[in-house]
Structures are given as structure tokens and as C-alpha cells.
Write a protein that holds these residues in place. Structure first.
Motif, PDB file in Angstrom:
ATOM      1  N   GLU A 481      46.464  36.041  33.052  1.00  0.00           N
ATOM      2  CA  GLU A 481      45.574  36.386  34.178  1.00  0.00           C
ATOM      3  C   GLU A 481      46.671  37.094  35.173  1.00  0.00           C
ATOM      4  OE1 GLU A 481      43.139  34.307  37.704  1.00  0.00           O
ATOM      5  OE2 GLU A 481      44.184  33.090  36.221  1.00  0.00           O
ATOM      6  N   ASN A 483      47.134  38.039  37.999  1.00  0.00           N
ATOM      7  CA  ASN A 483      46.834  38.042  39.538  1.00  0.00           C
ATOM      8  C   ASN A 483      48.067  38.611  40.188  1.00  0.00           C
ATOM      9  OD1 ASN A 483      48.425  35.950  39.257  1.00  0.00           O
ATOM     10  ND2 ASN A 483      46.994  34.476  39.446  1.00  0.00           N
ATOM     11  N   ARG A 579      35.818  35.334  35.508  1.00  0.00           N
ATOM     12  CA  ARG A 579      37.052  35.761  35.896  1.00  0.00           C
ATOM     13  C   ARG A 579      36.928  36.497  37.407  1.00  0.00           C
ATOM     14  NH1 ARG A 579      39.718  39.118  31.103  1.00  0.00           N
ATOM     15  NH2 ARG A 579      41.376  39.100  32.481  1.00  0.00           N
ATOM     16  N   HIS A 580      37.325  36.007  38.321  1.00  0.00           N
ATOM     17  CA  HIS A 580      37.415  36.565  39.629  1.00  0.00           C
ATOM     18  C   HIS A 580      38.088  37.703  40.007  1.00  0.00           C
ATOM     19  CE1 HIS A 580      34.975  33.071  40.990  1.00  0.00           C
ATOM     20  NE2 HIS A 580      35.756  32.236  40.214  1.00  0.00           N
ATOM     21  N   ARG A 581      37.574  38.732  40.682  1.00  0.00           N
ATOM     22  CA  ARG A 581      38.370  39.866  40.841  1.00  0.00           C
ATOM     23  C   ARG A 581      38.935  39.816  42.347  1.00  0.00           C
ATOM     24  NH1 ARG A 581      39.841  42.057  35.907  1.00  0.00           N
ATOM     25  NH2 ARG A 581      38.057  42.044  34.590  1.00  0.00           N
ATOM     26  N   TYR A 582      40.289  40.012  42.691  1.00  0.00           N
ATOM     27  CA  TYR A 582      40.743  40.088  44.087  1.00  0.00           C
ATOM     28  C   TYR A 582      40.898  41.535  44.417  1.00  0.00           C
ATOM     29  CZ  TYR A 582      41.834  35.217  43.194  1.00  0.00           C
ATOM     30  OH  TYR A 582      41.375  33.862  42.860  1.00  0.00           O
ATOM     31  N   ARG A 583      40.315  41.931  45.744  1.00  0.00           N
ATOM     32  CA  ARG A 583      40.373  43.268  46.219  1.00  0.00           C
ATOM     33  C   ARG A 583      41.196  42.876  47.541  1.00  0.00           C
ATOM     34  NH1 ARG A 583      34.343  45.418  45.867  1.00  0.00           N
ATOM     35  NH2 ARG A 583      34.318  45.626  43.636  1.00  0.00           N
TER      36      ARG A 583
END
Length: 584
Positions: A481, A483, A579-583
Motif C-alpha cells: 500500500e 500511501n 482501496r481508498h485513494r487519498y488526494r
């Protein structure tokens, strides 16, 4: 007498001197003690067998007093006159003696009554205990009868399932072993039972051991057969476990020339010792070895212990050979008797022979004897030509029947051998497992076969089917992952720890009874916020099975890999986590 009087006088003098010399407190204690003794004596006089006039269970306020029949005493007094003596006129000492005798008689009678009551109570207790024992025996007999009927029912169900599996071409090794024991089975297994262990895998052997144990507990008439099968199965299972254990060992350990402390060449000699011997011969040999070990000079004790260990298995195999031969002979007799009945039924019925009476023959001789004598012949005349079948020689007919019987037996043997080959093949579970395992794994997938133990459950169909765990082949998908934190602290040369990104469950239910109801699953809490328990539920004959998975949100989109189907006896459950997408 004078000595006795002097001694008594001396005691009185001592007592008198003691009273004169005692203190005031001692005098008070002596008088209190005297009053206490008087009260106890009075209480004892007013008590009979522990009862008083005031305290008794009979409600009699004159219990301790002697009953007097005053009217009778008056009559007796008038009759006797001056010769009658009333008890009240007796001296005090005599009245006390009579009262003491009366109490003694009463207490003696009461003791007798108590003893009789105790005996009666013991007798009643014994009778109650005997009734309870008879009731327990009756219940035990009834319980034994229920157990016997339950065992017969379970055995019949096991035989029915075995016949269905054999008929459908998915026979298990236990079906082939038990087939000859069913007299109603048309097929006969020619292979000896203990030879069916060859070629089985460790899981199949362990399952076969459980099946043999089940039949040993249920099939009481054939207990000797299943006992021998248990001994051989345990020996084969031990050898197979040793082979599995040596797979990960070093080459030196795997190629070691010693086994169980004995050289392999000696092991071959031990096997040759038992070859071709019957059960009785092996039993006699076992007694000789035990006598050798019990003697003062047993020699190589380790060698003889190894021989005894192998001898137990050899005896079991010999017993199975004898039982197998008896079964084959019985089946052969059944086939021959059946063929003989069919042959007798196929023969045409012969006309009954005509018997001639002596009177008819004598009259015929009288009428026609002269002409036949003149013609010189008594042969009957041919009325019509013979139209029947050709006469066959007895030896030729017997030889033809034996050839036909041999052809039938050879055909039956070929069928039995083909069935045996099919029975020792991989089961349905193993076949599905091998097909799924042959697909291999992706680069980021690993095997996930850690099962979570569940509490013991009792199913409603437990009395009809034997519960068993389904087989499975699961995979877990892991990955990185990337991140912000991992991008800052790691790179592709030094990647972060892998995390679980999804699972692929493949649960095999080939023998599901009700195939119209597919298996289901549900998530359960396990007391942790990071994990969950996923439980798979199916119908008979399969038990529930559970695994521990990561507690994350699922992705239910088919494009993202979600799959939940039940096809051809396999439950497929594939899912990945969101799966979380961070902006920024």
C-alpha cells in the motif's frame, strides 16, 4: 459383720468431719449438687423411654403412671376380703421396686418394638432397593436394545451409502473392503482386503481409518474382520507417516540402512519368516517368541521385539486372508446353486412313465402270447418316429457346463477387478482439490489453509449422516500500500510490509445431499476489531467450517474481482478490500 460396721462408721465420721471443715462456698456447691441429683432422679422417675407426661407424642398426660382398674380392684377386694393388699398399702421400698420392674418391662417392650420397626424399615429399604435395581436392569436392557437398534440403523445407512457410491462409480476404499460382507451384493471383490491400502495418500488413509473404526463399532457380527483391518490400517498409516516425515529429512537420514533399530536386510528376513503361513502357525510362532523373551537368555531382545511387532500385523493379514477365502467359497456356492436352479428350470418336463398292472399283462399274454411266440419276438411296434433332441453323453454334457461356468466366473472376476481399480482411485474431494491446486497461484498469492476451530455442534441430521468437514483450497492476496507514509519512508528497493488485500475461498461439497440449496456464509465477531470470523454453512453431511479474515470493507464489484458462485460441487468466494485513494 463387726468389720463391715466399723468401716461404715469410719466413712460416716469422715463425711461428718468434712462437713464441719468445709467452707461456706463448698457447702453451697455441695447442696446444689445434691439438689441437682434429686432433680435428675425425679426426672428419671417421671420418664419412660424418653417420654414424660408433659412431653410425648401420644398426648397422654398419665403416661408414666400405672393404670389401675378400680372396679376390678373393688370386686377382688370383696371376694378376698382381708387377704387383698392394695399397692398403696405396701411399703415405700416395695412400691419403688415394683415401679422399677414395671418400667424395665415397658422399656424392654419398647426396645423390642423399636427393633421390629428397624427390621421392618430395613426390609422396606431392601425391597425399595431391589425394585430400583430391577427397574435399572429393565431400563439398561431397554437402553441396550435401543443402542443395538440404533447401531443396526446406522450400519444399514452406511451400507446404503456405500452401495450408492459404488453404483455411481465414486466408491471409496471402505466400500470395496466391506462389499464382500454384504450377502445381497451381486458383485464380488476378488482382491484381498489388506491389499487395498496400497497407493493411498495420507489424508485418504486417515479417513479410511475413521471409516474402519465406525464399521468396527457398528458391525458386531463381523467384528473379527474389522479388528484385523484396524491392526493393518494402523500399521500402514504408521509406515506412511514415516515416509511423509522423511521427505523433509536429510538424504543421509532418508537413506539410512536401519529401520526400527534393525537393518533393512534383517527386515526382509523377518518378512520371509511370515510368508505363506496360516494364522494358527503364526500364533504358535508368537508363543515361541514370547517364551524366548521370557527366558533367562533371550538373546537380541530388540530383534525379537521387532519380530513381534511385525508378527501382529502378519497375523491380522492371515486372518483377513482366511475370512476372504471363506467369503469367496460361500459366494461360489451361491453362484453354483443359482446356476443349478436355472439349469433345472430350463429343462423340459418329462412325461410320467406308464405302469402296467399284472392283470393287464397276464391277459395280454393269454390273448397275444401265442402269436408273438410264433413270430419269435416280443418287441413293441413303432407307432411314430422320434422327434426329440439328440442324446448327449454325460461326460460331454458335464464338460460343457463347466466351461460355461468358467466363462461366467471369469466375466465376474473382470468386473470385480475393474471396480477395485475404480475404488482405489482418488475420491471426489481429492479430485476437486487436485484440479484447484493445479491452477497454481499468482505472484502475490499464498496458500491460506488455517482453519478456526468451532464449538462442538449437534445437527438435526446427525442420526442419518456421518458429519464431516469439507475440503478446501484457499488463497490470500497480499500487496503493498503506497500511501504517503510508505512513499516517504520506503522505496521499491526497500518496500514496506505487505498487507492483506483480498481472499479466494474454494470449499468443496461434492457429496452434498440437497444440491438445490447452495452453501452460505456469514461474518461473526471474534472479540477483535482487526479481524472477523467467516463461517461457511452447508447441509448434510458437511459440518460448518470457519476462517479468520481481516476486518475491512469488501469490494462487491465484479470488475474488482468479486465472485460468489456454487458450481459443480465447489463454492467459490473471491473478494478484495476497498482501496481508498487519498488526494491533496
Amino acid at each position: 459383720i463387726c468389720g463391715y460396721t466399723d468401716e461404715k462408721k469410719g466413712k460416716k465420721d469422715k463425711k461428718k468431719d468434712k462437713k464441719l471443715n468445709e467452707t461456706r462456698e463448698e457447702k453451697m456447691l455441695r447442696r446444689l449438687e445434691k439438689k441437682k441429683r434429686k432433680r435428675e432422679a425425679e426426672q428419671q422417675r417421671k420418664t419412660i423411654c424418653g417420654y414424660t407426661d408433659e412431653n410425648n407424642r401420644f398426648g397422654d398426660s398419665n403416661l408414666t403412671q400405672q393404670f389401675k382398674w378400680h372396679k376390678k380392684e373393688e370386686v377382688v377386694k370383696r371376694e378376698r376380703g382381708s387377704g387383698f393388699v392394695d399397692t398403696d398399702d405396701l411399703p415405700e421400698r416395695e412400691r419403688k421396686r415394683m415401679e422399677a420392674e414395671r418400667k424395665a418391662r415397658i422399656e424392654d417392650e419398647v426396645e423390642k418394638v423399636k427393633r421390629r420397626r428397624e427390621e421392618r424399615e430395613k426390609e422396606l429399604a431392601w425391597m425399595e432397593e431391589e425394585k430400583a435395581r430391577m427397574l435399572r436392569d429393565s431400563e439398561q436392557m431397554q437402553h441396550d436394545e435401543w443402542e443395538r437398534k440404533a447401531d443396526e440403523f446406522h450400519l444399514e445407512q452406511a451400507r446404503t451409502r456405500s452401495k450408492i457410491r459404488v453404483k455411481e462409480g465414486r466408491a471409496k476404499p471402505i466400500d470395496v473392503m466391506a462389499k464382500n460382507l454384504y450377502l445381497d451384493d451381486k458383485d464380488v471383490e476378488m482382491t484381498e482386503p489388506y491389499k487395498l491400502f496400497k497407493g493411498l495418500t495420507l489424508p485418504a488413509m486417515e479417513e479410511l481409518q475413521k471409516d474402519i473404526e465406525t464399521h468396527r463399532n457398528l458391525d458386531r457380527p463381523n467384528a473379527e474382520f474389522w479388528e484385523a483391518m484396524t491392526v493393518v490400517c494402523e500399521a500402514e498409516l504408521e509406515e506412511l507417516r514415516k515416509v511423509e516425515a522423511t521427505k523433509g529429512a536429510s538424504l543421509l537420514a532418508a537413506q539410512s540402512a536401519f529401520q526400527d533399530g534393525v537393518h533393512t536386510a534383517v527386515q526382509d528376513e523377518i518378512v520371509k519368516m511370515f510368508a505363506g503361513k496360516s494364522w494358527r502357525e503364526l500364533d504358535a510362532q508368537e508363543q515361541e517368541i514370547n517364551e524366548t523373551l521370557a527366558s533367562d537368555t533371550p538373546g537380541d531382545t530388540e530383534f525379537w521385539e521387532t519380530v513381534l511387532k511385525r508378527l501382529v500385523v502378519a497375523k491380522a493379514k492371515a486372518k483377513l486372508r482366511e475370512i476372504h477365502q471363506k467369503i469367496l467359497m460361500r459366494r461360489l456356492d451361491m453362484i453354483e446353486s443359482k446356476l443349478a436352479e436355472e439349469a433345472m428350470a430350463a429343462q423340459p418336463e418329462q412325461a410320467p412313465e406308464k405302469t402296467w398292472d399284472e392283470s393287464d399283462s397276464s391277459s395280454g399274454e393269454d390273448e397275444e402270447g401265442g402269436e408273438d411266440a410264433q413270430a419269435g419276438s416280443y418287441s413293441p411296434q413303432l407307432m411314430q418316429s422320434y422327434q426329440g433332441e439328440d442324446v448327449v453323453d454325460e461326460a460331454t454334457d458335464k464338460k460343457a457346463i463347466e466351461e460355461q461356468r468358467k466363462l461366467i466366473l471369469e466375466a465376474e472376476a473382470d468386473k470385480l477387478k475393474s471396480a477395485a481399480k475404480t475404488s482405489v482411485a482418488l475420491g471426489a474431494d481429492d479430485h476437486l482439490y487436485s484440479m484447484e491446486a493445479s491452477k497454481g497461484m499468482d505472484q502475490d498469492e499464498t496458500a491460506f489453509n488455517t482453519e478456526v476451530p468451532l464449538e462442538q455442534q449437534v445437527y438435526s441430521w446427525h442420526d442419518k449422516y456421518r458429519p464431516r468437514k469439507p475440503r478446501f483450497f484457499n488463497r490470500v492476496h497480499t500487496g503493498y500500500e503506497w500511501n504517503k507514509y510508505n512513499q516517504t519512508h520506503y522505496d521499491h528497493d526497500n518496500p514496506p510490509p505487505k498487507i492483506v488485500q483480498g481472499y479466494k475461498f474454494n470449499i468443496f461439497y461434492p457429496d452434498l445431499i440437497d444440491k438445490s440449496k447452495p452453501p452460505t456464509f456469514r461474518l461473526e465477531d471474534d472479540g477483535s476489531a482487526d479481524t472477523k470470523i467467516i463461517r461457511f454453512i452447508a447441509g448434510p453431511p458437511y459440518e460448518d467450517i470457519a476462517f479468520r479474515v481481516v476486518n475491512k470493507e469488501w469490494e462487491f464489484s465484479h470488475k474488482k474481482g468479486f465472485k460468489c458462485t456454487f458450481d459443480r460441487g465447489i463454492l467459490h468466494l473471491y473478494f478484495n478490500f476497498v482501496r481508498h485513494r487519498y488526494r491533496r
